[in-house]
Design a protein around this motif. Structure first.
Motif, PDB file in Angstrom:
ATOM      1  N   LEU A 129       0.822  -1.137   0.089  1.00 61.08           N
ATOM      2  CA  LEU A 129      -0.093   0.137   0.042  1.00 61.08           C
ATOM      3  C   LEU A 129       0.932   1.446   0.055  1.00 61.08           C
ATOM      4  O   LEU A 129       1.783   1.506   0.986  1.00 61.08           O
ATOM      5  N   ARG A 168      -7.804   2.376  13.329  1.00 62.30           N
ATOM      6  CA  ARG A 168      -7.508   2.988  11.790  1.00 62.30           C
ATOM      7  C   ARG A 168      -6.729   1.676  11.256  1.00 62.30           C
ATOM      8  O   ARG A 168      -6.415   1.670   9.922  1.00 62.30           O
ATOM      9  N   TYR A 169      -6.542   0.623  11.810  1.00 65.92           N
ATOM     10  CA  TYR A 169      -5.675  -0.541  11.435  1.00 65.92           C
ATOM     11  C   TYR A 169      -6.479  -1.869  11.460  1.00 65.92           C
ATOM     12  O   TYR A 169      -7.438  -2.137  12.282  1.00 65.92           O
ATOM     13  N   GLY A 170      -5.976  -2.892  10.955  1.00 63.57           N
ATOM     14  CA  GLY A 170      -6.155  -4.190  11.033  1.00 63.57           C
ATOM     15  C   GLY A 170      -5.270  -4.689  12.330  1.00 63.57           C
ATOM     16  O   GLY A 170      -4.146  -4.452  12.480  1.00 63.57           O
ATOM     17  N   GLU A 189     -10.358  -5.936  11.890  1.00 63.58           N
ATOM     18  CA  GLU A 189     -10.340  -4.686  11.054  1.00 63.58           C
ATOM     19  C   GLU A 189     -10.806  -3.555  11.883  1.00 63.58           C
ATOM     20  O   GLU A 189     -11.975  -3.782  12.478  1.00 63.58           O
ATOM     21  N   LYS A 190     -10.182  -2.582  12.101  1.00 61.21           N
ATOM     22  CA  LYS A 190     -10.577  -1.239  12.752  1.00 61.21           C
ATOM     23  C   LYS A 190     -11.287  -1.555  13.952  1.00 61.21           C
ATOM     24  O   LYS A 190     -12.610  -1.086  14.017  1.00 61.21           O
ATOM     25  N   ILE A 202      -1.177  -3.845  11.622  1.00 63.80           N
ATOM     26  CA  ILE A 202      -0.876  -4.144  10.112  1.00 63.80           C
ATOM     27  C   ILE A 202      -0.759  -3.071   9.614  1.00 63.80           C
ATOM     28  O   ILE A 202      -1.390  -2.043   9.442  1.00 63.80           O
ATOM     29  N   ILE A 203       0.625  -3.066   8.792  1.00 63.86           N
ATOM     30  CA  ILE A 203       0.926  -1.743   7.981  1.00 63.86           C
ATOM     31  C   ILE A 203       0.977  -2.384   6.572  1.00 63.86           C
ATOM     32  O   ILE A 203       0.848  -3.300   6.210  1.00 63.86           O
ATOM     33  N   GLY A 204       1.085  -1.290   5.525  1.00 65.56           N
ATOM     34  CA  GLY A 204       0.636  -1.708   4.079  1.00 65.56           C
ATOM     35  C   GLY A 204       1.780  -2.543   3.405  1.00 65.56           C
ATOM     36  O   GLY A 204       2.200  -2.456   2.448  1.00 65.56           O
ATOM     37  N   TYR A 206       2.520  -6.826   2.982  1.00 69.99           N
ATOM     38  CA  TYR A 206       2.074  -8.334   3.049  1.00 69.99           C
ATOM     39  C   TYR A 206       2.483  -9.121   2.100  1.00 69.99           C
ATOM     40  O   TYR A 206       2.970  -9.063   0.929  1.00 69.99           O
ATOM     41  N   GLN A 228     -13.336  -6.531   3.241  1.00 67.21           N
ATOM     42  CA  GLN A 228     -11.907  -6.137   3.940  1.00 67.21           C
ATOM     43  C   GLN A 228     -10.978  -7.429   3.592  1.00 67.21           C
ATOM     44  O   GLN A 228     -11.325  -8.508   3.869  1.00 67.21           O
ATOM     45  N   ARG A 252       7.924   3.507   9.760  1.00 69.18           N
ATOM     46  CA  ARG A 252       7.095   3.677   8.671  1.00 69.18           C
ATOM     47  C   ARG A 252       6.208   5.164   8.922  1.00 69.18           C
ATOM     48  O   ARG A 252       5.758   5.665   9.972  1.00 69.18           O
TER      49      ARG A 252
HETATM   50  C1  G1P Z   1      -5.948  -0.786   5.261  1.00 65.57           C
HETATM   51  C2  G1P Z   1      -6.047  -2.104   5.922  1.00 65.57           C
HETATM   52  C3  G1P Z   1      -5.745  -2.216   7.249  1.00 65.57           C
HETATM   53  C4  G1P Z   1      -4.098  -1.630   7.644  1.00 65.57           C
HETATM   54  C5  G1P Z   1      -4.013  -0.543   6.994  1.00 65.57           C
HETATM   55  C6  G1P Z   1      -2.425  -0.103   6.944  1.00 65.57           C
HETATM   56  O1  G1P Z   1      -6.716   0.104   5.857  1.00 65.57           O
HETATM   57  O2  G1P Z   1      -7.342  -2.383   5.590  1.00 65.57           O
HETATM   58  O3  G1P Z   1      -5.901  -3.553   7.873  1.00 65.57           O
HETATM   59  O4  G1P Z   1      -3.895  -1.737   9.002  1.00 65.57           O
HETATM   60  O5  G1P Z   1      -4.416  -0.536   5.584  1.00 65.57           O
HETATM   61  O6  G1P Z   1      -2.415   1.076   6.338  1.00 65.57           O
HETATM   62  P1  G1P Z   1      -6.789   1.520   5.282  1.00 65.57           P
HETATM   63  O7  G1P Z   1      -5.732   2.447   5.755  1.00 65.57           O
HETATM   64  O8  G1P Z   1      -6.850   1.434   3.804  1.00 65.57           O
HETATM   65  O9  G1P Z   1      -8.052   2.094   5.830  1.00 65.57           O
END
Ligand code: G1P
Length: 292
Positions: A129, A168-170, A189-190, A202-204, A206, A228, A252
């Protein structure tokens, strides 16, 4: 062998309006390069040879950025600007190694990943991401690829966040730890801070097994009404497929927010020999009152 990377780049980027009205948010610049270029360079450093972008309308600039630009290249050549020429040539993704797939509707990250299902030949693939920029001596994905073994199942890069940010995260519910790896017993998730199983987020970055496409294909709506990726990972955990969190070495920056984007600019400028002295004087002058 991880040779393919998926880059979901279909998001609207509404947090950065009006900057992202006519340009994709992935083309926002940090110091001197667009975010998506950092992600592609990180993938390259990890040995990725096939680059799949999940796009939407208005994202054409991304495709152009990784293409050749013959008139610009000819002009730079004619003017003897060989360093600049090399800079723009090195960005190109070789022909036949980039694929652009349209996601027709913004149905969520899980759906974006699912759009790549017919184009991955290997057992596992990387997902990056571009909003998450990681500053590291050894690029984050390269660290993951080096550390990865098939027993890890699906692997996600993780960091610790403040309790009030978990939504804001998984978030992983951690079962065991071993060195830089943690094994998750579940993932959500969130979650709200009250319901979060931990602050391991989790960050982007994987490494995913292609069997993730099966649960993603159920198109079940999860948090925020979106399909999700995290829910797909949880379905696999339920079927005893491992989920491993990887604590990488590096910093990060969440460039999906203005503050994170600003931090990334400052941190990367501070790490740049040419810019650092200017940055110091800029920072000192910030304390002066603004003139009327
Ligand atoms: C997505 C994922 C989330 C992860 C995050 C990392 O969320 O769904 O699980 O922790 O990226 O940046 P988003 O930031 O797209 O809402």
């Amino acid at each position: 062998m991880i040779k393919t990377a998926v880059f979901p780049v279909a998001g609207l980027g509404s947090r950065f309006l009006p900057a992202t009205k006519a340009i994709p948010k992935e083309m926002l610049v940090v110091v001197d390069k667009p975010l998506i270029q950092y992600a592609v360079e990180e993938a390259r450093a990890a040995g990725i040879e096939k680059f799949i972008f999940i796009t939407s309308q208005g994202k054409e600039a991304i495709e152009d950025h990784f293409d050749s630009h013959s008139s610009l290249e000819l002009t730079l050549q004619a003017r003897g600007k060989l360093e600049d020429l090399e800079k723009i040539r090195s960005i190109r993704i070789p022909e036949g190694q980039a694929l652009f797939i349209r996601q027709h509707e913004p149905l969520g990250l899980g759906h974006a990943v699912w759009c790549a299902r017919h184009y991955i030949q290997e057992e596992s693939f990387a997902l990056l991401l571009a909003d998450d920029l990681v500053q590291a001596k050894v690029p984050c994905l390269q660290q993951m690829v080096q550390a990865y073994s098939p027993e890890d199942g699906n692997m996600v890069a993780v960091i610790d966040v403040n309790k009030e940010e978990v939504n804001r995260y998984g978030i992983l519910d951690v079962k065991s730890k071993s060195g830089s790896k943690v094994r998750a017993k579940s993932v959500v998730e969130k979650p709200s801070p009250q319901n979060a199983p931990s602050t391991t987020a989790i960050i982007g970055r994987y490494i995913l097994h292609t069997s993730i496409f099966e649960p993603l294909g159920f198109k079940k709506q999860g948090a925020g009404g979106e399909i999700q990726l995290t829910d797909g990972l949880q379905t696999m955990v339920n079927a005893n497929f491992p989920l491993t969190g990887f604590r990488f070495d590096g910093q990060r920056y969440d460039c999906g927010t203005k503050v994170g984007w600003l931090q990334a600019n400052l941190a990367l400028a501070a790490a740049d020999q040419e810019l650092r002295p200017y940055l110091e004087s800029v920072m000192m002058n910030l304390n002066r009152p603004l003139s009327a």
